[in-house]
Write an enzyme that holds these catalytic residues in place. Structure first.
Site, PDB file in Angstrom:
ATOM      1  CB  SER A 257       5.599   4.112   6.507  1.00 21.62           C
ATOM      2  OG  SER A 257       4.930   3.260   7.390  1.00 21.62           O
TER       3      SER A 257
ATOM      4  CE  LYS B 248       6.208   5.895  10.520  1.00 21.98           C
ATOM      5  NZ  LYS B 248       5.713   4.498  10.546  1.00 21.98           N
TER       6      LYS B 248
ATOM      7  CG  ASP C 209      15.117  -7.302   0.324  1.00 22.39           C
ATOM      8  OD1 ASP C 209      15.809  -6.328  -0.032  1.00 22.39           O
ATOM      9  OD2 ASP C 209      14.861  -7.558   1.515  1.00 22.39           O
TER      10      ASP C 209
END
Length: 528
Positions: free
Chosen positions: A297, A322, A308
């Site tokens: 999460s 998740k 990224d």
């Protein structure tokens, strides 16, 4: 015959299976009071309850029927949409609030008695004179001894509103005494450890994302910078998540400009972007993020965003997977739904939510399957099945569809514990022994001012191991044939557990990190 397994893995899996269902709020402050069963809105479900209540042959508990019906509905949704009765809601909110109202101790059941294993300095119990090693016999004259002690009931009895008093009947070195403790707010830090690994490398361990996580993180980060930190290892292993806004605030300290951190979107939730808002205090120093199969999460938001943007090297093993956002909906009886309302996506558009079409059991067992299939040991098998490839802003290939893949894989130690060692961990003998050893040898830790000094100079090998082998004989465990490498691993953990009693979790991690393969690999990567 099933493979032998690392003793701590099933315990950690149980923790994430439970905690993972209680985390994932969109925002800490959003607590909409949206009613599901409105008294003035007739519907078939409410009609059924009314008919049963007024016409059924026997007396029934309508509240129980309603709760069961809601749970059945939740079972048809994703694994993280859940119903929380009032008592469970209070406990779940407490877990993420960063504090609770109580007496400021940690305790554990050892054999058939509740033992105080830690007393928070300056807290209510410390002020009342309670010490580590005290045995709690009664709480407000209610007995707490016997083999069938209910830990949940003990915690409920000890906790209570700030300012209220609780009477404890104790045994200290076999002698009875009584203490009256006035309850107060007790902080539960989410930054469980931070310190300098060397003269330029800081280390921060975050256990969960609570209301106070960003503040705690900033205090730790600034302190480390003041000590000369120029590169950081940020440990999110075992962190099953929490408040998403706290994760966003933390990421903002690492990224420059108005870079996208994460965005959310669902059928009934329009796309919402969350971007950097300010200059961060650590936008340029080298950064390593540690993750594992229990990082979920909000932890994945942090790791995904920094990966990224090629801002950090992610080290460890593939995360839980998740990528769902829950929002709380309060019901009229004080219970609540935590309903999944959107998916979150990393800056380049990755959804890292793993599939859940097979049902909750299959979904939660997926981490265990990684263990059984060797994914937690070998880099080649630690892949996202049919994961969609993406390109980071720096041109590297990453994948979506089942967690965050680390840039640098570090597997579990393939040398598993033997049956005998597994037994002493699982039956509690190990923890019992270290606790009692600490109580009778506290003077051995007195000369050491820091955990790192303790780790460098304390040698528990001969004395502790000899006493330990005798201790476990009462559980019919014979450790005389244990290989030397396995003996060393147990002794290392004994040393870390001793450090925990004196310096809390920070001491534990400072001792264990000196031998932790993931931390050592991260240091190596930062040195390149």
């Amino acid at each position: 015959m099933k493979k032998k397994f690392e003793v701590w893995l099933p315990l950690l899996l149980s923790i994430v299976m439970i905690l993972g269902m209680f985390v994932g709020y969109r925002f800490a402050v959003q607590q909409p009071n949206k009613k599901i069963f409105k008294k003035d809105a007739a519907n078939a479900l409410q009609e059924v309850f009314d008919i049963i209540r007024t016409r059924y042959v026997d007396s029934v508990n309508i509240d129980t029927l309603r709760e069961n019906a809601i749970n059945l509905m939740m079972d048809e949704l994703d694994p993280h949409s859940i119903y929380l009765p009032p008592v469970e809601l209070k406990e779940a909110n407490e877990d993420l609030s960063g504090n609770f109202e109580g007496i400021g101790i940690e305790f554990n059941q050892i054999r058939d008695t509740v033992n105080v294993t830690y007393v928070f300095k300056g807290g209510p119990s410390d002020k009342a004179g309670i010490l580590i090693g005290d045995q709690i016999i009664k709480v407000d004259d209610k007995s707490l001894t016997g083999k069938n002690i209910d830990i949940f009931k003990i915690r409920t009895a000890i906790r209570g509103p700030k300012g209220s008093k609780v009477k404890l009947d104790l045994l200290r070195n076999g002698k009875p005494l009584t203490a009256t403790v006035t309850r107060d707010n007790i902080a539960t830090p989410s930054v469980t450890a931070y310190y300098m690994l060397d003269n330029k490398t800081g280390f921060i361990k975050l256990s969960k994302f609570t209301n106070s996580s960003y503040r705690e993180f900033m205090e730790a980060l600034q302190d480390l910078k003041n000590q000369g930190m120029t590169q950081l290892i940020f440990d999110l292993r075992g962190n099953s998540g929490g408040y998403m806004d706290q994760a966003i605030e933390i990421v903002d300290e690492f990224l420059s400009g108005d870079k996208l951190i994460v965005y959310t979107q669902g059928v009934h939730s329009p796309k919402t972007e969350y971007r950097c808002k300010r200059a961060g205090i650590f936008e340029t120093g080298k950064l390593a993020i540690l993750v594992d199969e229990l990082s979920a999460s909000a932890s994945e938001i942090v790791a995904g965003a920094l990966q990224d943007w090629d801002r950090a090297v992610v080290v460890g093993r593939r995360t839980f997977g998740k990528g769902l956002v829950q929002e709380p909906f309060l019901l009229s009886d004080g219970s609540a739904l935590r309903l999944t309302v959107a998916r979150y996506y990393t800056p380049i558009g990755r959804s890292i939510q793993k599939p859940y079409t097979g049902g909750k059991k299959v979904y939660l067992d997926e981490v265990w399957e990684r263990y059984a299939s060797g994914q937690l040991y070998y880099a080649d098998s630690n892949k996202i099945t049919n994961g969609t490839p993406y390109k980071t802003h720096g041109g590297r290939t990453v994948y979506g569809g089942g967690g965050i893949m680390p840039d640098v894989f570090v597997g579990l130690d393939t040398s598993r514990y033997s049956r005998e060692i597994n037994k002493v961990f699982l039956n509690g003998s190990f923890n019992d022994f270290v606790f009692h050893y600490y109580l009778s040898h506290q003077e051995l830790l007195t000369p050491y001012q820091t955990p790192q000094e303790f780790a460098q100079h304390f040698d528990p090998s001969k004395d502790m191991w000899t006493q330990f082998t005798e201790w476990v004989k009462k559980d019919t465990v014979n450790l005389s044939g244990i290989p030397e490498f396995e003996k060393k691993r147990v002794i290392d953990r004994m040393e870390a557990q001793l450090a925990r009693f004196k310096w809390r979790d920070s001491g534990f991690y400072q001792v264990m990190n000196s031998k932790d393969s993931v931390v050592l690999k991260a240091l190596e990567e930062l040195g390149k």
